[in-house]
Design an enzyme around this catalytic site. Sequence first.
Site, PDB file in Angstrom:
ATOM      1  N   GLN A 189       0.859  -1.189   0.000  1.00 40.57           N
ATOM      2  CA  GLN A 189       0.000   0.000   0.000  1.00 40.57           C
ATOM      3  C   GLN A 189       0.892   1.235   0.000  1.00 40.57           C
ATOM      4  O   GLN A 189       1.806   1.339   0.807  1.00 40.57           O
ATOM      5  CB  GLN A 189      -0.861  -0.034   1.268  1.00 40.57           C
ATOM      6  N   THR A 190       0.647   2.162  -0.926  1.00 43.55           N
ATOM      7  CA  THR A 190       1.464   3.377  -0.924  1.00 43.55           C
ATOM      8  C   THR A 190       0.681   4.567  -1.456  1.00 43.55           C
ATOM      9  O   THR A 190      -0.210   4.414  -2.284  1.00 43.55           O
ATOM     10  CB  THR A 190       2.755   3.184  -1.749  1.00 43.55           C
ATOM     11  N   ARG A 191       1.050   5.755  -0.943  1.00 40.75           N
ATOM     12  CA  ARG A 191       0.499   7.011  -1.467  1.00 40.75           C
ATOM     13  C   ARG A 191       1.633   7.968  -1.814  1.00 40.75           C
ATOM     14  O   ARG A 191       1.414   9.136  -2.097  1.00 40.75           O
ATOM     15  CB  ARG A 191      -0.446   7.674  -0.459  1.00 40.75           C
TER      16      ARG A 191
ATOM     17  N   HIS B 121      10.981   5.013  -3.760  1.00 37.97           N
ATOM     18  CA  HIS B 121      12.413   5.261  -3.848  1.00 37.97           C
ATOM     19  C   HIS B 121      13.137   3.926  -3.613  1.00 37.97           C
ATOM     20  O   HIS B 121      12.510   2.885  -3.461  1.00 37.97           O
ATOM     21  CB  HIS B 121      12.826   6.332  -2.845  1.00 37.97           C
TER      22      HIS B 121
ATOM     23  N   HIS C 152      12.065   1.762  -0.640  1.00 41.96           N
ATOM     24  CA  HIS C 152      10.787   1.073  -0.821  1.00 41.96           C
ATOM     25  C   HIS C 152      10.954  -0.159  -1.706  1.00 41.96           C
ATOM     26  O   HIS C 152      10.347  -1.204  -1.468  1.00 41.96           O
ATOM     27  CB  HIS C 152       9.752   2.015  -1.457  1.00 41.96           C
TER      28      HIS C 152
ATOM     29  N   ARG D 166       6.114   1.227   9.300  1.00 46.95           N
ATOM     30  CA  ARG D 166       6.086   2.160  10.436  1.00 46.95           C
ATOM     31  C   ARG D 166       5.044   3.241  10.180  1.00 46.95           C
ATOM     32  O   ARG D 166       4.925   3.746   9.071  1.00 46.95           O
ATOM     33  CB  ARG D 166       7.448   2.837  10.624  1.00 46.95           C
TER      34      ARG D 166
ATOM     35  N   ILE E 206     -11.042  39.597   3.822  1.00 48.44           N
ATOM     36  CA  ILE E 206     -11.025  39.547   5.295  1.00 48.44           C
ATOM     37  C   ILE E 206     -10.758  38.110   5.740  1.00 48.44           C
ATOM     38  O   ILE E 206      -9.925  37.864   6.587  1.00 48.44           O
ATOM     39  CB  ILE E 206     -12.355  40.078   5.876  1.00 48.44           C
TER      40      ILE E 206
END
Length: 568
Positions: A193-195, A199, A202, A288, A473
């Site tokens: 799983q990655t978002r 590199h 990984h 982690r 504002i």
Amino acid sequence: MSLPNLAPIPELYVSHESALKLKAEAGNLVSWDLTPRQVCDLELLMNGGFFPLKGFLNEADYNGVVSEMRLADGTLWPMPITLDVNEAFAEKIEAGQDIALRDAEGVILAILSVTDKWEPNKALEAEKVFGADDVAHPAVNYLHNQAGKIYLGGPITGIQQPVHYDFKARRDTPNELRAYFRKLGWRRIVAFQTRNPLHRAHQELTFRAAKEAQANLLIHPVVGMTKPGDIDHFTRVRCYEAVLDQYPASTTTMSLLNLAMRMAGPREAVWHGIIRRNHGCTHMIVGRDHAGPGKNSAGQDFYGPYDAQELFAKYQSEIGVEMVDFKQMVYIQERAQYEPRDEVEEGVTILDISGTELRRRLAEGLEIPEWFSFPQVVKELRRNRPARANQGFTVFFTGLSGSGKSTIANALMVKLMEMGGRPVTLLDGDVVRKHLSSELGFSKEHRDINIKRIGYVASEITKNGGIAICAPIAPYTATRRAVREMIESYGAFVEVHVATTLEECERRDRKGLYALAREGKIKEFTGISDPYEAPTKAELVVETENVDVDNCAHQVILKLEQMGLIGA
């Protein structure tokens, strides 16, 4: 023999003939236009990615999920999948009613048979699901400041899947992936799983994980909604494709997951495990701080580094997916290779680049060493995020009426135009009211719409390499945050609080607006009858009393230089 992880999984779609008939009938139903997050959820409901859910949670299932991570029937499910709507829409809906669910273009994707309608306790949901009712958490902020107040629940009848025009060959339903695994004879599949871009660390982590589990590898990146500020999925997918050939041939595949992440740490890890089981996987890498959102309001991590692994391990047998837990990978200079951090002996030279350091190097155009990442990945990242001095950015002034925002913004615009290099656009509050928001009043709802319009235009200017200067504002913290998130996808957002006191603003007031507000003749006037929520983490605070305009504008220029947005 068909293995459970490879057998077809139930979907919520009707047949093509039934879909055509239902689509015609659904034209007469009350319609709800789905938000981007709801489209992601609906797609995974319909295609079996959220099996065993048969629709958006009813109230009993929702209460069980929030308090116990279980549906009313006792099935493990850690994440509330709810259809949130506004109060005006909810008033038109009763239990027993069917509503058509449409995408942003108005295409009918499904029919929801409403069984439940209720107003949830969002503070309790935040506390139980995300561990804290703290709007520093992106999903808690979404819950309180973007999601509708009312939830609708009930079963879904799927008519058609959402249309995706990008990376079509990389998008697979759970059943398509299961069929692919059957065809290749894969029996054990470990999901990653990655978002984030991949590199070298990984690549080493995933390679080792597959080897340890004696499994094939599925790189399964999220391309729905991730954390605000993350790199867009177009860039990430190009990065993933660039490194696929680094894996041993015929052992690895990649498929895109249209999931709206909640960044819920431990619960999210369990949820991801169930989703991967539904896609035919037998193992999943849990790293982690899995799906951690960063720091809370007190500057501490929301979750402990191994909380997600511990919760996953506790429910592993029920999830039906085996966890492959991996610690942080670091580069050992003497051996020119990556190894798990906790297996490295003392005395060796450890090289590592954090995510923060990587972003700094990209922002400043500094070298990113080959031991850290692949040249193709770095090239894609530099295309997406050039050095800050070449990026577009937004300077967003906020302060009370009469604080001096517009005057300083005008002076800043002239100074930046004098420097040249990038087009500069001033989005002044009064000018925007005239050209973009002339039909809006000054209620909280209309003010929010006005500020978000300014934010949208500024984000387009930033995306295209220009400089946007905004001077509304903008009294509400949540709305300023929404604008920041909109813009930071494309470049820097520099919030400047023009901190002139209310007394000084009243003294300067040539139009007499404050006096009229104090007499009750102007309703909902910021600082008098409506609050101004002063920023607590603005990039710059400017005091204007006894300071000339030129000096105030110069303070902003110095800040932009310090941030690397303009050449010193």
